[in-house]
Design a protein around this motif. Structure first.
Motif, PDB file in Angstrom:
ATOM      1  N   VAL A 160       0.707  13.256   4.878  1.00 32.93           N
ATOM      2  CA  VAL A 160      -0.180  12.802   3.678  1.00 32.93           C
ATOM      3  C   VAL A 160      -1.677  12.165   4.161  1.00 32.93           C
ATOM      4  N   LYS A 161      -1.735  11.314   4.947  1.00 31.34           N
ATOM      5  CA  LYS A 161      -2.983  10.870   5.622  1.00 31.34           C
ATOM      6  C   LYS A 161      -3.735  11.846   5.684  1.00 31.34           C
ATOM      7  N   VAL A 162      -3.311  12.576   6.826  1.00 35.08           N
ATOM      8  CA  VAL A 162      -4.351  13.727   7.261  1.00 35.08           C
ATOM      9  C   VAL A 162      -4.806  14.473   6.118  1.00 35.08           C
ATOM     10  N   PHE A 163      -3.975  15.000   5.218  1.00 37.08           N
ATOM     11  CA  PHE A 163      -4.628  15.835   4.103  1.00 37.08           C
ATOM     12  C   PHE A 163      -5.608  15.077   3.258  1.00 37.08           C
ATOM     13  N   VAL A 164      -5.642  13.781   3.072  1.00 39.76           N
ATOM     14  CA  VAL A 164      -6.411  12.992   1.989  1.00 39.76           C
ATOM     15  C   VAL A 164      -7.476  12.918   3.002  1.00 39.76           C
ATOM     16  N   ASP A 165      -7.525  12.460   4.450  1.00 42.61           N
ATOM     17  CA  ASP A 165      -8.434  12.335   5.033  1.00 42.61           C
ATOM     18  C   ASP A 165      -9.443  13.427   5.300  1.00 42.61           C
ATOM     19  N   LEU A 166      -8.993  14.417   5.397  1.00 41.07           N
ATOM     20  CA  LEU A 166      -9.682  15.735   5.525  1.00 41.07           C
ATOM     21  C   LEU A 166     -10.290  16.128   4.185  1.00 41.07           C
ATOM     22  N   HIS A 167      -9.547  16.061   3.098  1.00 42.54           N
ATOM     23  CA  HIS A 167     -10.137  16.175   1.930  1.00 42.54           C
ATOM     24  C   HIS A 167     -11.650  15.303   1.760  1.00 42.54           C
ATOM     25  N   GLN A 168     -11.507  14.032   2.065  1.00 43.89           N
ATOM     26  CA  GLN A 168     -12.331  13.026   1.957  1.00 43.89           C
ATOM     27  C   GLN A 168     -13.728  13.490   2.733  1.00 43.89           C
ATOM     28  N   GLN A 169     -13.179  14.370   3.787  1.00 43.54           N
ATOM     29  CA  GLN A 169     -14.394  14.700   4.658  1.00 43.54           C
ATOM     30  C   GLN A 169     -14.991  15.959   4.715  1.00 43.54           C
ATOM     31  N   GLY A 170     -14.257  16.509   3.455  1.00 41.73           N
ATOM     32  CA  GLY A 170     -14.719  17.983   3.198  1.00 41.73           C
ATOM     33  C   GLY A 170     -14.345  19.173   3.842  1.00 41.73           C
ATOM     34  N   LEU A 171     -13.279  18.782   4.707  1.00 43.73           N
ATOM     35  CA  LEU A 171     -12.631  19.841   5.452  1.00 43.73           C
ATOM     36  C   LEU A 171     -11.532  20.444   4.806  1.00 43.73           C
ATOM     37  N   ILE A 172     -10.917  19.985   3.723  1.00 45.63           N
ATOM     38  CA  ILE A 172      -9.968  20.546   3.014  1.00 45.63           C
ATOM     39  C   ILE A 172     -10.480  20.674   1.557  1.00 45.63           C
ATOM     40  N   TYR A 173     -10.381  21.699   0.802  1.00 46.24           N
ATOM     41  CA  TYR A 173     -10.850  22.059  -0.359  1.00 46.24           C
ATOM     42  C   TYR A 173      -9.986  23.404  -1.167  1.00 46.24           C
TER      43      TYR A 173
END
Length: 880
Positions: A160-173
């Protein structure tokens, strides 16, 4: 379970009994991870098998290689950690549980999501540990005390942390794109989970009328049903036939739906193929999707004519006739062809072999489907792993795989990570009615972001490979900061089949470097596949699948493990060969019998780590052979040449020790020889232990008092120099005895026949060897004497030993003429067969067109006849 004194070995080697005993002892005593806080760490992680899985030959190869390495490093004194666990296997596990429910006339949709997930956990508790028990049977020395599962709470937190962090960094969309849709499983799957099969199909040629009535354009398709959602016809900009049409903005009116669509220029259209015009359905074809985007069609406006079950649904413009709505895609195909034929718009139908995508689990034809999914910006994340491999921070072995790695990573596409399942890590995203999306680690955090808006959580789960990409660091406690993580990350080595290089290995490299700022492992070893004996890929449909547990039952785990290691030759596929597995069982039996022979002659556990003092040539020789063997073994392991490592210890244990050393010392069991023999046997047990852990541990425990089990013994580091004089002397004797025995066999002379040899003008070294080796020469070579003079006139066979060529008269021993005639006839036959096969292999028509297994057989037969011809020529030469 260490021994206080020697315990006589059973006459018969029984693998099953010792395997069960020793594995339970090792695990219970915590010997897979002994406490070594001050030692150098060494870490590997096991590719987590699916929780639904059972041990297959691929697992047997992969895990054998890992265990060889981890036992080797443990013996070298490292703080060796082999991380083990299982993957929750989203699609596979949900399929298993749903299939069981169907057998009870039940189904998933009869339950809430939470109730169904509870049933999956119940299944895991009852049936999810099959493969972990089977890995134990193989002898895998994993740290079971820290067994992991990708749905464990700590692991879920990391995901969950990886998903959230990547989303905040614009790397998950989130994006609307085409995905590989499995209509049976009703979920998106990745490109890597699609199997392309060659299917006999059709190529339909249709006429699309120009809207102004001035004619038509011909298009061809393998999927007629998709014309219901066509949005353009594309022609190549260089195709002069269509220049005027595009220039004046001509359109075509689609039959059946009446939709008016443009004719557009695009390089995708091939002027040399068919009419040069192609129909464009952006919502149902990956190439067409890109053409549509280039033509200015937004993804949101692309037409979707199928639902999740691949049945026809109404498009956003409402132009699909009612008779199609709800029909299966293939039924719709038939009806489209009928209507086009009725309207005179079907030009022709061609038979054609079609490359057709199938889901590897659902088993049905995959449908490119336009839908909203979550994506990872893989292109950005791939940059760091590419640089790591180029710089050498990650070493790929064998190096030949680097090109494949670079090609895939440099052309990587967005990674679709959402799956329409219930079992898995649920995507931490919440939706408001106004379309806003809130991504957070908890619902409370999402609600805090949204204020008083009502939120609904995303129904999808994450791709299983998304979570397993975190394996090298999440299994060590990340995102917490702890001593285990800092000590064992990065891992030292990853051993993986090449077939999951992109499924798993590359994605671990992406996530590991991104979140840990270090590579996940320093070396990546890619092994081949295990194939059937004829080289074909194993499959249930072909009936050529081999059960490794059956081989263990029949020959023992040690024999199967040694086969896997000995056959693994840096990336080449392994051909299954049960006779070789049986041969390695015989190897274990030979070692067992050699140990029993030693026991019966007062030879037991060595009391010295260092090599004992030795005066006799044979003892000085065998100590030197140990030194050379260890050096060769260490080099092979450093280079990850498993085949070379296995062959090195095999040749030393079987040939030098069991065959020659024991032969040479028979009847000479003085204190020195007992000490040396016991020490050498101990070195063999330690060196062989990584490959054959069970038989070696049993022998170690039975040969005498031990302060510790073999699994935690010390890897040999003998300092003894190699005695060149002793080596030359013993190798001279071995050559004499070996060549003489071979010659007797070739010429039909009884093995026990006593003969006399002649050697004129021997060198001083040879004279010296012969003069003080009379007992051995008499006992092993069965020579009454070696006379330092010219042999009597007449027929004699020639025997080479070192720099000497001994002549042994044959008058009265054999019928020389008939024996020579027999050898010459056999030689002529072998040469004829050799040359015939050689010509066939030189013929490109045969090599290129014949089945691979036929070519391989011809090569093997050619090699066999070549070797036989050389043997027969040598035999004739001996008659000299």
């Amino acid at each position: 379970m260490t021994q206080d004194s020697a315990e006589m070995l059973d006459k018969t080697f029984d693998p099953a009994a010792i395997e069960a005993k020793w594995y339970a002892h090792w695990e219970t005593a915590g010997l897979f991870r002994p406490e070594r806080p001050d030692a150098t760490p060494f870490t590997i992680v096991n590719p987590p098998p699916n929780v639904t899985g059972s041990l297959h030959v691929g697992h047997a190869l992969d895990n054998t290689l890992q265990d060889v390495v981890i036992r080797y490093e443990r013996l070298r004194g490292k703080d060796a950690l082999w991380v083990v666990g299982t993957d929750h296997a989203g699609i596979a596990t949900q399929m298993v549980v749903e299939r069981q429910m169907e057998q009870r006339q039940d189904k998933r949709t009869n339950y809430t999501r939470e109730q169904f997930i509870e049933k999956v956990w119940e299944w895991k508790a009852e049936s999810g540990g099959t493969i972990t028990g089977q890995l134990r049977r193989l002898g895998c020395s994993m740290d079971w005390s820290r067994e992991q599962f990708t749905m464990d709470p700590h692991f879920t937190k990391a995901v969950v942390k990886v998903f959230v962090d990547l989303h905040q960094q614009g790397l998950i969309y989130r994006d609307k794109r085409l995905v590989n849709w499995d209509p049976r499983l009703k979920t998106a799957i990745s490109d890597l989970e699609v199997e392309t099969r060659e299917i006999d199909g059709k190529f339909w040629h249709f006429r699309y009328p120009l809207s102004d009535g001035s004619g038509h354009i011909s298009v061809a398709t393998t999927r007629p049903e998709t014309m219901l959602a066509d949005m353009a016809v594309a022609v190549n900009p260089s195709d002069e036939r269509y220049q005027a049409l595009v220039a004046r903005g001509a359109t075509v009116t689609l039959p059946i739906t009446g939709r008016e669509i443009p004719i557009v220029f695009d390089e995708h259209a091939d002027p040399e193929l068919g009419s040069g015009a192609v129909k464009i359905t952006p919502g149902h074809d990956f190439n067409d999707f890109e053409v549509g985007k280039r033509a200015g069609i937004k993804a949101a406006d692309m037409l979707n004519m199928l639902d999740a079950e691949a049945k026809v649904c109404q498009t956003s413009d409402g132009l699909i006739p009612a008779e199609f709505i709800g029909t299966d895609r293939f039924d719709a195909r038939k009806r489209v062809v009928e209507l086009m034929d009725t309207d005179g718009l079907l030009d022709k139908i061609e038979d054609r072999v079609i490359q057709t995508p199938y889901g590897d689990r659902g088993g049905v034809v995959i449908e490119p489907w336009l839908t909203d999914q979550w994506y990872v910006d893989a292109e950005t994340l791939a940059k760091a792993p590419l640089e790591a491999v180029r710089s050498g921070a990650i070493e790929i072995v064998p190096k030949t795989w680097e090109k494949t790695f670079f090609n895939w990573m440099e052309n990587i596409q967005p990674w679709c990570v959402s799956r329409q399942l219930w079992w898995g890590h649920r995507i931490p995203a919440w939706y408001a009615d106004d379309g806003s999306i809130y991504v957070a680690e908890t619902e409370e955090e999402a609600q805090s972001q949204a204020g008083n808006k009502a939120l609904k959580r995303d129904e999808d789960v994450l791709d299983t490979w998304f979570s397993s990409a975190l394996w090298p660091f999440a299994t060590l406690g990340w995102p917490g900061d702890n001593a285990l993580l800092s000590r064992h990350y990065p891992n030292d080595l990853l051993i993986s089949g090449f077939d999951i290089l992109f499924f798993w290995d590359a994605r671990m490299a992406m996530q590991g470097i991104h979140f840990m700022q270090e590579v996940p492992w320093k070396r990546l070893y890619l092994h081949g596949l295990v194939r059937a004996a004829d080289g074909q890929k194993m499959s249930k449909s072909k009936g050529n699948v081999v059960d490794p547990l059956g081989l263990i039952d029949q020959y023992g785990a040690d024999a199967l493990r040694f086969f896997m290691a000995a056959m693994e030759s840096q990336g080449r596929d392994v051909k299954m060969d049960e006779k070789r597995v049986e041969g390695y069982r015989n190897f274990a039996t030979k070692l067992w019998n050699a140990a029993r022979f030693c026991q019966s002659n007062g030879i037991g556990a060595s009391q010295s780590v260092a090599a004992p003092a030795a005066t006799s040539a044979v003892n000085r020789w065998i100590i030197g052979e140990v030194v050379e063997t260890i050096a060769a073994l260490d080099k092979a392991m450093a280079d990850l040449r498993f085949d070379a490592a296995a062959n090195t210890i095999y040749q030393f244990a079987w040939s030098q020790f069991c065959d020659w050393y024991i032969e040479l010392i028979k009847g000479q069991f003085d204190d020195e020889t007992k000490a040396v023999a016991g020490w050498v046997l101990d070195q063999i047990l330690v060196m062989l232990h990584p490959f054959m852990p069970f038989v070696t541990e049993e022998l170690w425990s039975k040969m005498g008092a031990r302060p510790y089990e073999l699994i935690v013994a010390k890897w040999p580091e003998p300092q003894a120099p190699i005695d060149a004089q002793a080596k030359a002397e013993v190798e001279w004797l071995i050559a004499l005895v070996g060549n003489l025995r071979a010659a007797k066999a070739e010429l039909g002379i009884a093995p026990g026949a006593r003969l006399t040899a002649y050697l004129a003008d021997p060198s001083e070294q040879t004279r010296s060897i012969i003069s003080h080796s009379g007992t051995v020469i008499d006992r092993l070579a069965r020579l009454d004497a070696i006379r330092f003079e010219t042999a009597p006139a007449g027929a004699a066979m020639q025997i080479r030993a070192g720099d000497a060529m001994l002549a042994i008269p044959l008058e009265g021993v054999i019928d020389l003429a008939s024996e020579k005639a027999r050898l010459e006839k056999a030689l002529a036959t072998s040469i004829k067969e050799r040359d015939s096969l050689g010509k066939r292999l030189e013929n490109p028509a045969f090599v290129e067109k014949a089945k691979p297994e036929a070519v391989d057989k011809a090569k093997a037969d050619h090699a066999a006849h070549s070797a036989e011809a050389e043997r027969l020529q040598a035999a004739l030469a001996r008659l000299g």
